[in-house]
Write a protein that holds these residues in place. Structure first.
Motif, PDB file in Angstrom:
ATOM      1  N   ASP A   9       0.802  -1.227   0.000  1.00 42.69           N
ATOM      2  CA  ASP A   9       0.000   0.000   0.000  1.00 42.69           C
ATOM      3  C   ASP A   9       0.831   1.272   0.000  1.00 42.69           C
ATOM      4  N   THR A  33      -4.407  -3.350  -1.779  1.00 47.02           N
ATOM      5  CA  THR A  33      -5.339  -3.755  -0.726  1.00 47.02           C
ATOM      6  C   THR A  33      -5.517  -5.266  -0.707  1.00 47.02           C
ATOM      7  N   LEU A  34      -6.083  -5.751   0.392  1.00 48.82           N
ATOM      8  CA  LEU A  34      -6.381  -7.176   0.527  1.00 48.82           C
ATOM      9  C   LEU A  34      -7.390  -7.597  -0.546  1.00 48.82           C
ATOM     10  N   ALA A  35      -8.392  -6.767  -0.762  1.00 49.59           N
ATOM     11  CA  ALA A  35      -9.421  -7.079  -1.754  1.00 49.59           C
ATOM     12  C   ALA A  35      -8.832  -7.189  -3.159  1.00 49.59           C
ATOM     13  N   GLN A  36      -7.949  -6.262  -3.502  1.00 49.96           N
ATOM     14  CA  GLN A  36      -7.310  -6.317  -4.813  1.00 49.96           C
ATOM     15  C   GLN A  36      -6.444  -7.569  -4.937  1.00 49.96           C
ATOM     16  N   ASN A  54       0.837  -4.976   6.566  1.00 49.64           N
ATOM     17  CA  ASN A  54      -0.165  -3.976   6.920  1.00 49.64           C
ATOM     18  C   ASN A  54      -0.850  -3.419   5.677  1.00 49.64           C
ATOM     19  N   PRO A  56      -4.614  -1.506   4.039  1.00 47.69           N
ATOM     20  CA  PRO A  56      -5.694  -0.605   4.468  1.00 47.69           C
ATOM     21  C   PRO A  56      -6.971  -1.328   4.898  1.00 47.69           C
ATOM     22  N   ASP A  57      -7.276  -2.463   4.267  1.00 53.16           N
ATOM     23  CA  ASP A  57      -8.532  -3.164   4.542  1.00 53.16           C
ATOM     24  C   ASP A  57      -8.319  -4.515   5.224  1.00 53.16           C
ATOM     25  N   GLY A  58      -7.180  -4.670   5.886  1.00 48.80           N
ATOM     26  CA  GLY A  58      -6.896  -5.935   6.572  1.00 48.80           C
ATOM     27  C   GLY A  58      -5.409  -6.118   6.731  1.00 48.80           C
ATOM     28  N   ASN A  59      -4.947  -7.368   6.633  1.00 48.11           N
ATOM     29  CA  ASN A  59      -3.508  -7.590   6.734  1.00 48.11           C
ATOM     30  C   ASN A  59      -3.094  -8.744   5.825  1.00 48.11           C
TER      31      ASN A  59
END
Length: 231
Positions: A9, A33-36, A54, A56-59
């Motif tokens: 990130d 991001t985790l989603a990406q 680390n 933004p939307d999780g780890n």
């Protein structure tokens, strides 16, 4: 051309890593991001994944665990957390290696090349080895216990091959590490080796606390206990 997935990130750092990897001839897919990361992983095949802890939307740990339910692609964690607890956690859940920020480009490239080479080697060959209730087929890289397949990461598989290829021989930690890294720059330490052995024991032993296959020789090293038959 090897394709890598980079999930980081920090845009400035990610751009720098992407530029370096492309300059070295790698194809790079980048996300932040985790989603990406999940999205790219579901749509494309990768030879290795670079994963920040680390996000933004999780780890990165969650993404690693998700990937490990579907694939044994090599994973390198990118982390600013260099304490032992976080390093061990990353390896415990299926990471193959980690590199602590800030890192040298040469070191990162060395680790990537070593893991990709090691992963591809586990897909070559064509022999079977059997010891007790365990059987390895190096043609399709499967490991079975009592006929049931066991899932290992590329590093765990390589380490299991090392032990079974040196049955009933006491090997010092330094010797095992040397065989594992195959002349590459040393970036595994004894703590990392201990984690790998712990993970393998949990998968192959009836009782990991009282191992029958990988036996500790206190103050000396480890030994594969039992005869290995090549089929």
């Amino acid at each position: 051309m090897n394709k890598l997935l980079l999930i980081e990130d920090d845009e400035a750092l990610a751009l720098g890593i992407e530029f370096t990897l492309r300059d070295e001839g790698y194809e790079v897919v980048r996300g932040a991001t985790l989603a990406q990361g999940k999205g790219f992983f579901e749509k494309e095949e990768f030879d290795l994944i670079l994963l920040d802890i680390n996000l933004p939307d999780g780890n990165g740990y969650d993404l690693c665990k998700y990937i490990r339910t579907k694939s044994e692609v090599p994973i390198i964690f990118l982390t600013a957390l260099d304490d032992e607890v976080n390093v061990v956690l990353g390896l415990e859940i299926g990471g193959d290696d980690y590199i602590t920020k800030p890192f040298r480009v040469r070191e990162l490239l060395s680790r990537i090349k070593a893991l990709i080479r090691r992963s591809s080697k586990t897909q070559a060959g064509g022999t079977k080895m059997k010891s007790g209730e365990l059987e390895i087929n190096t043609l399709d890289t499967t490991v079975k216990k009592k006929g049931q397949e066991i899932t290992l990461t590329a590093q765990e598989y390589k380490l299991l091959l090392i032990f079974m290829s040196n049955s009933n021989v006491m090997m010092k930690r330094e010797e095992i590490l040397s065989k594992l890294i195959e002349g590459d720059e040393v970036f595994f330490d004894e703590n990392t080796l201990s984690v790998y052995i712990k993970r393998i024991r949990e998968k192959i032993e009836d009782n990991p606390r009282e191992p029958q296959y990988i036996v500790t020789q206190r103050g000396l090293g480890y030994k594969w206990n039992g005869e290995v038959v090549r089929l």
